[in-house]
Design an enzyme around this catalytic site. Structure first.
Site, PDB file in Angstrom:
ATOM      1  N   ALA A 124       0.818  -1.208   0.000  1.00 23.73           N
ATOM      2  CA  ALA A 124       0.000   0.000   0.000  1.00 23.73           C
ATOM      3  C   ALA A 124       0.853   1.259   0.000  1.00 23.73           C
ATOM      4  CB  ALA A 124      -0.930  -0.002   1.213  1.00 23.73           C
ATOM      5  N   SER A 132       0.548   9.269  -8.856  1.00 26.18           N
ATOM      6  CA  SER A 132       1.774   9.317  -9.650  1.00 26.18           C
ATOM      7  C   SER A 132       2.889   9.985  -8.850  1.00 26.18           C
ATOM      8  CB  SER A 132       1.526  10.112 -10.933  1.00 26.18           C
ATOM      9  OG  SER A 132       0.529   9.474 -11.693  1.00 26.18           O
ATOM     10  N   ARG A 270     -17.753 -17.472 -38.017  1.00 28.13           N
ATOM     11  CA  ARG A 270     -18.806 -16.548 -38.415  1.00 28.13           C
ATOM     12  C   ARG A 270     -18.838 -16.328 -39.930  1.00 28.13           C
ATOM     13  NH1 ARG A 270     -23.571 -14.003 -37.313  1.00 28.13           N
ATOM     14  NH2 ARG A 270     -23.567 -11.803 -37.930  1.00 28.13           N
ATOM     15  N   HIS A 340     -15.756  -9.306 -33.372  1.00 27.32           N
ATOM     16  CA  HIS A 340     -16.968  -9.987 -32.922  1.00 27.32           C
ATOM     17  C   HIS A 340     -18.246  -9.190 -33.192  1.00 27.32           C
ATOM     18  CE1 HIS A 340     -14.245 -12.681 -30.822  1.00 27.32           C
ATOM     19  NE2 HIS A 340     -15.264 -13.431 -30.479  1.00 27.32           N
ATOM     20  N   GLY A 342     -21.448  -6.947 -32.934  1.00 28.41           N
ATOM     21  CA  GLY A 342     -22.392  -6.709 -31.838  1.00 28.41           C
ATOM     22  C   GLY A 342     -22.303  -7.764 -30.754  1.00 28.41           C
ATOM     23  N   GLU A 365       0.673   0.703 -11.116  1.00 31.74           N
ATOM     24  CA  GLU A 365       2.140   0.560 -11.120  1.00 31.74           C
ATOM     25  C   GLU A 365       2.796   1.591 -12.035  1.00 31.74           C
ATOM     26  OE1 GLU A 365       4.059  -2.826 -10.329  1.00 31.74           O
ATOM     27  OE2 GLU A 365       2.345  -3.793  -9.395  1.00 31.74           O
TER      28      GLU A 365
HETATM   29  C1  LIG Z   1      -7.575  -1.406  -9.583  1.00 30.97           C
HETATM   30  C2  LIG Z   1      -6.456  -0.652  -8.972  1.00 30.97           C
HETATM   31  C3  LIG Z   1      -5.538  -1.330  -8.179  1.00 30.97           C
HETATM   32  C4  LIG Z   1      -4.493  -0.630  -7.563  1.00 30.97           C
HETATM   33  N1  LIG Z   1      -3.647  -1.316  -6.709  1.00 30.97           N
HETATM   34  C5  LIG Z   1      -2.739  -0.608  -5.962  1.00 30.97           C
HETATM   35  C6  LIG Z   1      -1.981  -1.247  -4.937  1.00 30.97           C
HETATM   36  O1  LIG Z   1      -2.094  -2.459  -4.709  1.00 30.97           O
HETATM   37  N2  LIG Z   1      -1.129  -0.480  -4.201  1.00 30.97           N
HETATM   38  C7  LIG Z   1      -0.979   0.853  -4.408  1.00 30.97           C
HETATM   39  O2  LIG Z   1      -0.203   1.479  -3.717  1.00 30.97           O
HETATM   40  N3  LIG Z   1      -1.675   1.471  -5.387  1.00 30.97           N
HETATM   41  C8  LIG Z   1      -2.565   0.797  -6.162  1.00 30.97           C
HETATM   42  N4  LIG Z   1      -3.310   1.441  -7.136  1.00 30.97           N
HETATM   43  C9  LIG Z   1      -3.099   2.856  -7.370  1.00 30.97           C
HETATM   44  C10 LIG Z   1      -2.424   3.179  -8.689  1.00 30.97           C
HETATM   45  O3  LIG Z   1      -1.083   2.784  -8.672  1.00 30.97           O
HETATM   46  C11 LIG Z   1      -2.599   4.668  -8.969  1.00 30.97           C
HETATM   47  O4  LIG Z   1      -3.959   4.849  -9.257  1.00 30.97           O
HETATM   48  C12 LIG Z   1      -1.738   5.172 -10.107  1.00 30.97           C
HETATM   49  O5  LIG Z   1      -0.395   5.179  -9.731  1.00 30.97           O
HETATM   50  C13 LIG Z   1      -2.134   6.540 -10.600  1.00 30.97           C
HETATM   51  O6  LIG Z   1      -2.275   7.446  -9.544  1.00 30.97           O
HETATM   52  P1  LIG Z   1      -3.610   8.371  -9.461  1.00 30.97           P
HETATM   53  O7  LIG Z   1      -4.753   7.458  -9.561  1.00 30.97           O
HETATM   54  O8  LIG Z   1      -3.513   9.187  -8.246  1.00 30.97           O
HETATM   55  O9  LIG Z   1      -3.558   9.271 -10.735  1.00 30.97           O
HETATM   56  P2  LIG Z   1      -2.850  10.690 -10.912  1.00 30.97           P
HETATM   57  O10 LIG Z   1      -1.454  10.585 -10.427  1.00 30.97           O
HETATM   58  O11 LIG Z   1      -3.711  11.729 -10.308  1.00 30.97           O
HETATM   59  O12 LIG Z   1      -2.832  10.867 -12.458  1.00 30.97           O
HETATM   60  C14 LIG Z   1      -3.879  11.472 -13.233  1.00 30.97           C
HETATM   61  C15 LIG Z   1      -3.403  11.629 -14.660  1.00 30.97           C
HETATM   62  O13 LIG Z   1      -2.322  12.561 -14.709  1.00 30.97           O
HETATM   63  C16 LIG Z   1      -1.210  11.991 -15.318  1.00 30.97           C
HETATM   64  N5  LIG Z   1       0.010  12.496 -14.692  1.00 30.97           N
HETATM   65  C17 LIG Z   1       0.290  12.583 -13.377  1.00 30.97           C
HETATM   66  N6  LIG Z   1       1.512  13.106 -13.188  1.00 30.97           N
HETATM   67  C18 LIG Z   1       2.018  13.347 -14.410  1.00 30.97           C
HETATM   68  C19 LIG Z   1       3.246  13.887 -14.896  1.00 30.97           C
HETATM   69  N7  LIG Z   1       4.210  14.248 -14.044  1.00 30.97           N
HETATM   70  N8  LIG Z   1       3.422  14.004 -16.219  1.00 30.97           N
HETATM   71  C20 LIG Z   1       2.449  13.602 -17.081  1.00 30.97           C
HETATM   72  N9  LIG Z   1       1.283  13.078 -16.695  1.00 30.97           N
HETATM   73  C21 LIG Z   1       1.066  12.961 -15.373  1.00 30.97           C
HETATM   74  C22 LIG Z   1      -1.373  10.498 -15.106  1.00 30.97           C
HETATM   75  O14 LIG Z   1      -0.647   9.761 -16.052  1.00 30.97           O
HETATM   76  C23 LIG Z   1      -2.864  10.346 -15.260  1.00 30.97           C
HETATM   77  O15 LIG Z   1      -3.190  10.285 -16.611  1.00 30.97           O
HETATM   78  C24 LIG Z   1      -4.345   0.753  -7.777  1.00 30.97           C
HETATM   79  C25 LIG Z   1      -5.242   1.409  -8.598  1.00 30.97           C
HETATM   80  C26 LIG Z   1      -6.313   0.742  -9.164  1.00 30.97           C
HETATM   81  C27 LIG Z   1      -7.285   1.514  -9.989  1.00 30.97           C
END
Ligand SMILES: Cc1cc2nc3c(=O)[nH]c(=O)nc-3n(C[C@H](O)[C@H](O)[C@H](O)COP(=O)(O)OP(=O)(O)OC[C@H]3O[C@@H](n4cnc5c(N)ncnc54)[C@H](O)[C@@H]3O)c2cc1C
Lengths: 384, 263
Positions: A124, A132, A270, A340, A342, A365
């Site tokens: 976590a 990000s 198909r 595929h 519809g 990730e």
């Molecule tokens: C199903 C699921 C499972 C997950 N599992 C885990 C887990 O087990 N552990 C964990 O810690 N996290 C987990 N996550 C979190 C995941 O890693 C984050 O959602 C991801 O890193 C993106 O962060 P954010 O959602 O805050 O998006 P944001 O960081 O807010 O990004 C929003 C947009 O802005 C863009 N962006 C942000 N900064 C920049 C930049 N500097 N330059 C250009 N573009 C940028 C991003 O690419 C994105 O398009 C999970 C998420 C989901 C949906």
């Protein structure tokens, strides 16, 4: 140059392929439709030793090379991406900090349980304000004699609601930014101050558990700080992500392959305009492009795993594998659904599930944008 | 207790296509698997091993690639593996195969149980197990759906069309197993790791000490004259109308073809 798997890798591939076809794939639809956590599949994977694939033999694991782990991730993803992410969050994300940075005492205490599958693990880091921008962790860990008192919350945590062990990232000193981070190992059973928040309702991976975690004056013994020293959290997290990226890239490949397999079958069954679909050259070309792209993505993933196995720096290779694998999953699931027509849009076929499941590989990730930043930083020789 | 399990590597017939012109199997590029009934025999041996600390030897006759199937058997829990591999064995029919395998089993010696699969999916003869039992002059129980081991004895449920027999036998004896005997198993990662640390012994006909005048194509009493794909049955016939009319028509048709039997 050698593109062949070793006989042992082939034996693992054969085993996991057969296992996935009869024990995982048939349940993927139900996991999705009923949001059913694939508990049985995870138990069976544990029985085969797969939950301990990244853990040294010394601690009860299978100590697989990275190529073999990549083979397993690809196959399980082909069968059910929800099962794959749950397995990956355990074997790749949760185990990694302890295997690579844990103290001997921590390894002895936690790894055998993670290896046998007695413990399901999670990792976590993400918080409302740290996505990000992973460094911006707000969860605090304050030392109080032999314990740390932890406050804050984590969101989007895979296996968060089902895990027995969670490695969390917290800051012991906000002023130090990334030098203030540390990873703490939580054993969730009877842990005071540990609560589950919102369970996410998602587009795809609906069988996997994605959960918010809330920490309120949660006390963790200082022996549970991974590596035993403060300030290691950023290094550990980056190492977790680097290694995990290969897995997500190949998850994309597995999903793409599953969609392609369906398309290849459908195109030969198909009929329209009095001919089977495969007689139309436009669709033949589509099929050829799809197969070529999947192979390219696959090769990037296995190359990254191979470079890692050589003990060399693999940051760029892993980011490329993740980026291309994820975008391949998007493109292939879109085209396979298109083939595929519809029918692909309905829940009678698995194409719409593949399409929904593929999207996450571009997000977690490290988003595709972040992968591009990482690759550029490697190319330009500086951090992003 | 010492158990010898005989396994065969076969083409995965789900993936095999038959060349309609020559009538032969198109084996190229077809994945190979451990014959399913043999795998169940092996899984049963491993179950017996867990209860009785038995030692399991797997034995196969085949080309060098058959080593893969033996490694899989080791990964599933066998203790040692022997591959009979020699040009002298090539083209053996079931009798010659039984001579090769039976001869090798005599050379291994000191066995209590011989487990075979009922039949191999690439031939479906179900002959080799029984032939080996005759050759070694030991009791045989075929179509086993359950095996219980006691001291110097086995109790076996033998599947029949409409039920099963319970057969008791002294050991040593030979049992052929059907797939219903147990659930399939997958090799564990630990099993695979150990399998690749072990040696698969490769025996020539001389090393196996088999009678060379009773093996191979030239010494096989049977030979394949021709193999062919039966022509597909023609289109079925759909009858339309009221149920009563259709029933009458069916009875007429059956009578016409003299298929009505009693009435
Ligand atoms: C199903 C699921 C499972 C997950 N599992 C885990 C887990 O087990 N552990 C964990 O810690 N996290 C987990 N996550 C979190 C995941 O890693 C984050 O959602 C991801 O890193 C993106 O962060 P954010 O959602 O805050 O998006 P944001 O960081 O807010 O990004 C929003 C947009 O802005 C863009 N962006 C942000 N900064 C920049 C930049 N500097 N330059 C250009 N573009 C940028 C991003 O690419 C994105 O398009 C999970 C998420 C989901 C949906």
């Amino acid at each position: 140059m050698n593109f062949d798997f070793t006989p042992k890798q082939l034996a693992i591939k054969k085993m996991i392929t057969e296992f996935v076809d009869s024990e995982v794939k048939p349940y993927a639809d139900e996991a999705d439709k009923e949001e059913k956590f694939p508990e049985k599949q995870i138990k069976k994977l544990a029985k085969l030793g797969i939950m301990g694939m990244s853990i040294p033999e010394k601690y009860g694991g299978a100590e697989l090379d990275n190529v073999s782990q990549t083979i397993i991730m690809e196959e399980v993803s082909r069968g059910c991406s929800a099962t794959a992410v749950s397995m990956g969050a355990h074997a790749s994300l949760a185990c990694h900090p302890l295997v690579n940075f844990g103290t001997e005492d921590q390894k002895k205490r936690f790894l055998p349980k993670l290896a046998s599958g007695e413990y399901l693990g999670a990792f976590a880091l993400t918080e409302p304000n740290a996505g990000s921008d992973a460094v911006n962790v707000q969860t605090t860990a304050v030392k109080d004699k032999d314990e740390y008192i932890i406050n804050g919350n984590k969101i989007f945590i895979t296996n968060g609601g089902t895990a027995d062990l969670i490695n969390i990232v917290a800051t012991t000193d906000k002023g130090k930014r990334h030098h203030g981070l540390a990873v703490f190992t939580l054993e969730t059973k009877d842990l005071k101050g540990f609560e589950l928040g919102k369970k996410e309702d998602k587009l795809g991976l609906r069988g996997s558990n994605t959960q918010e975690l809330v920490f309120k004056d949660m006390r963790v013994p200082k022996e549970n700080m991974v590596g035993g020293i403060e300030g290691e959290g950023f290094k550990i997290s980056m190492s977790v992500f680097n290694s995990g990226r290969i897995g997500i890239g190949v998850q994309g490949v597995g999903i793409a392959q599953a969609a392609f397999d369906e398309a290849l079958k459908y195109i030969q069954e198909r009929e329209q305009f009095g001919r089977k679909l495969h007689k139309f050259q436009a669709l033949q070309f589509m099929l050829s492009d799809m197969a070529t792209r999947i192979d390219a993505a696959r090769l990037l993933c296995y190359r990254a795993a191979h470079v890692k196995d050589q003990g060399k720096r693999y940051v760029k290779e892993a980011a490329m594998a993740k980026l291309y694998g994820a975008e391949t999953a998007m493109e292939i699931t879109r085209k396979a659904l298109q083939i595929h027509g519809g029918y692909g849009y309905t829940k009678d076929y698995p194409l719409e599930r593949f399409y929904r499941d593929a999207k996450i590989t571009e997000i977690y990730e490290g988003t595709s944008e972040i992968q591009r930043l990482v690759i550029a930083a490697e190319l330009l020789g500086r951090g992003f | 207790m010492n158990i010898i399990v005989c396994i065969k590597q076969v083409p995965d017939t789900n993936e095999v296509k038959i060349d309609p012109k020559t009538g032969t199997l198109k084996r190229e590029g077809v994945p190979t698997i451990m014959n399913p009934d043999d795998k169940h025999a092996l899984i049963e041996a491993v179950k017996i091993k867990k209860k009785t600390k038995a030692q399991i030897t797997v034995l196969s006759m085949g080309p060098p690639q058959a080593e893969e199937a033996l490694r899989e058997a080791l990964a599933l829990g066998a203790d040692q593996a022997i591959l009979l591999c020699d040009r002298a064995f090539a083209g053996s029919d079931t009798w010659a195969t039984a001579n090769a395998i039976g001869g090798a089993i005599k050379t291994i010696g000191n066995y209590d149980l011989l487990l075979f699969g009922r039949q191999a999916i690439d031939g479906d003869t179900a002959q080799v197990g029984p032939q080996v039992a005759e050759l070694l002059n030991i009791p045989q129980i075929t179509y086993a759906q359950k095996i219980e081991t006691e001291k110097n004895k086995v109790k076996v449920e033998r599947q029949m069309e409409d039920g099963y027999e319970i057969i008791e036998s002294n050991i040593p004896c030979l049992i052929t197993c059907i797939s219903e005997i147990n659930e399939t198993e997958y090799p564990t990662l630990k099993g695979i790791r150990q399998a690749y640390k072990k040696e698969v012994k490769v025996w020539s006909a001389d090393q196996a000490k088999v009678d060379k005048s009773k093996i191979g194509l030239l010494n096989s009493p049977t030979s394949v004259k021709k193999s062919f794909t039966p022509p597909a049955k023609g289109q079925g016939q759909t009858l339309k109308g009221s149920i009563k009319d259709i029933a009458k028509e069916i009875i007429d048709l059956l009578k016409e073809r003299e298929l009505t039997g009693g009435f």
